[in-house]
Scaffold this motif. Structure first.
Motif, PDB file in Angstrom:
ATOM      1  N   ALA A 243       0.844  -1.196   0.000  1.00 51.22           N
ATOM      2  CA  ALA A 243       0.000   0.000   0.000  1.00 51.22           C
ATOM      3  C   ALA A 243       0.881   1.248   0.000  1.00 51.22           C
ATOM      4  O   ALA A 243       0.624   2.219  -0.726  1.00 51.22           O
ATOM      5  N   ARG A 244       1.939   1.234   0.797  1.00 51.87           N
ATOM      6  CA  ARG A 244       2.869   2.375   0.805  1.00 51.87           C
ATOM      7  C   ARG A 244       3.562   2.508  -0.553  1.00 51.87           C
ATOM      8  O   ARG A 244       3.806   3.611  -1.032  1.00 51.87           O
ATOM      9  N   GLN A 245       3.901   1.367  -1.151  1.00 56.49           N
ATOM     10  CA  GLN A 245       4.541   1.407  -2.466  1.00 56.49           C
ATOM     11  C   GLN A 245       3.622   2.057  -3.498  1.00 56.49           C
ATOM     12  O   GLN A 245       4.071   2.876  -4.314  1.00 56.49           O
ATOM     13  N   LYS A 246       2.341   1.706  -3.464  1.00 54.37           N
ATOM     14  CA  LYS A 246       1.374   2.329  -4.376  1.00 54.37           C
ATOM     15  C   LYS A 246       1.325   3.826  -4.139  1.00 54.37           C
ATOM     16  O   LYS A 246       1.288   4.625  -5.092  1.00 54.37           O
ATOM     17  N   GLY A 247       1.333   4.212  -2.866  1.00 51.08           N
ATOM     18  CA  GLY A 247       1.338   5.628  -2.547  1.00 51.08           C
ATOM     19  C   GLY A 247       2.546   6.335  -3.120  1.00 51.08           C
ATOM     20  O   GLY A 247       2.443   7.443  -3.674  1.00 51.08           O
ATOM     21  N   MET A 248       3.717   5.704  -3.023  1.00 48.64           N
ATOM     22  CA  MET A 248       4.931   6.283  -3.597  1.00 48.64           C
ATOM     23  C   MET A 248       4.831   6.382  -5.114  1.00 48.64           C
ATOM     24  O   MET A 248       5.288   7.363  -5.720  1.00 48.64           O
ATOM     25  N   ASP A 249       4.236   5.375  -5.735  1.00 47.94           N
ATOM     26  CA  ASP A 249       4.146   5.340  -7.192  1.00 47.94           C
ATOM     27  C   ASP A 249       3.305   6.494  -7.744  1.00 47.94           C
ATOM     28  O   ASP A 249       3.551   6.962  -8.873  1.00 47.94           O
ATOM     29  N   ILE A 250       2.307   6.925  -6.986  1.00 42.21           N
ATOM     30  CA  ILE A 250       1.425   7.980  -7.490  1.00 42.21           C
ATOM     31  C   ILE A 250       1.727   9.333  -6.853  1.00 42.21           C
ATOM     32  O   ILE A 250       1.090  10.329  -7.186  1.00 42.21           O
TER      33      ILE A 250
END
Length: 322
Positions: free
Chosen positions: A78-85
């Motif tokens: 979930a944090r990775q997705k946040g970083m991606d966007i």
């Protein structure tokens, strides 16, 4: 459009609107900052899906970007997705059941950047709320040299991209120890800020405190996290690998005394893989282990007074791992 200085990324699973409002209001009520320079990214990791996102319109100072995973992938992804966007120059991570410690918490970070320039990692202090045996709350302040918790820190987005650091898909626990530890160990420019900016609030159902899941008994996951860690260190900072490995093996000796693996078979498999991947480090580790363990038992903050008499048996068992 005003460039964003920081992207605040908040993963959540089963928290409802009222629970999420605590973290979000602590951001919305910050003082002394330009809210146009922050973005809030809320990532739903399966579990509860917010039916009407307009409920958060009451937070007039912040714009919330929302993304939802239909199936849980863990807080790390979930944090990775946040970083991606994210579009901010820095990443900041919050837990959905926590809050910023006071109304000037973000201003502390803004002032660091404006006063001393860019840093790869900015680390401040956080306070932990815990419950005693008599069901009263107590508080302890963690120092700003913490390299494990994801919160109370800003991570430069450019730096994270430069070292190609990502949250690991197969780590649902110890994922922050892996990510934060590597970000700090590989950094050349860490700014330590002497201010408490974050409150880690007590939640009996959180990953660390949920007694049914027995967090500290998940030894197989702890070994897996360190396998990933050593792989990156071997590639990017090999001069630190031997010391890292020895420190881990010494700590493993004490962990085995304190916690029984939740899944012995998984633990044995992970230990076997660990030793195969790092067999070149074992001989020196074996020779140095008695001194390391003795020092930790004598004056280690968490290992002081623990038994060292079983070390020979532990070393033999490690050598017999196939």
């Amino acid at each position: 459009m005003t460039p964003k200085l920081v992207s605040i990324i908040i993963p959540y699973h089963n928290e409802n609107e009222q629970q999420l409002a605590i973290a979000l209001s602590s951001i919305n009520n910050q003082i002394g900052i330009d809210f146009n320079r922050i973005e809030v990214i809320l990532i739903g990791d399966g579990g509860y899906k917010i039916p009407d996102f307009h409920v958060f319109d009451i937070f007039a100072n912040i714009k919330i970007n929302y993304y939802y995973f239909n199936q849980s992938q863990g807080a790390g992804m979930a944090r990775q997705k946040g970083m991606d966007i994210a579009s901010g120059r820095y990443y900041m991570f919050m837990n959905a059941d926590d809050e910023l410690h006071f109304a000037g918490a973000l201003l502390e970070f803004f002032n660091v950047v404006s006063g001393s320039g860019n840093h790869e990692v900015i680390i401040a202090k956080y306070i932990e709320q815990y419950k005693t045996s008599d069901n009263t709350f107590r508080y302890v302040t963690h120092p700003q040299n913490d390299w494990k918790a994801a919160y109370a820190k800003w991570f430069s987005a450019d730096y994270i991209e430069q070292i190609d650091l990502h949250w690991q898909k197969d780590l649902r626990i110890f994922e922050d120890t892996y990510f934060v530890g590597l970000a700090c160990e590989l950094a050349d420019n860490i700014y330590y800020h002497d201010s408490v900016v974050y409150s880690w609030l007590y939640n009996a159902n959180s990953t660390v405190r949920d007694k049914k899941k027995a967090f500290f008994n998940q030894l197989s996951d702890w070994v897996l996290a360190n396998r990933h860690y050593f792989e990156i260190i071997r590639d990017k900072k090999p001069q630190n690998l031997q010391n890292n490995f020895e420190a881990f093996i010494a700590d493993l000796y004490f962990w085995e005394q304190l916690y029984k693996p939740a899944n012995q078979q998984k633990y044995d498999i992970q230990l076997s893989l660990l030793m195969q991947e790092n067999k070149d480090l074992w001989q020196a580790c074996k020779n140095n282990l008695p001194e390391i363990v003795a020092k930790l038992s004598e004056n280690g903050a968490k290992r002081s007074g623990q038994d060292v008499t079983q070390l020979s048996s532990f070393i033999i068992a490690m050598e017999n791992i196939r």
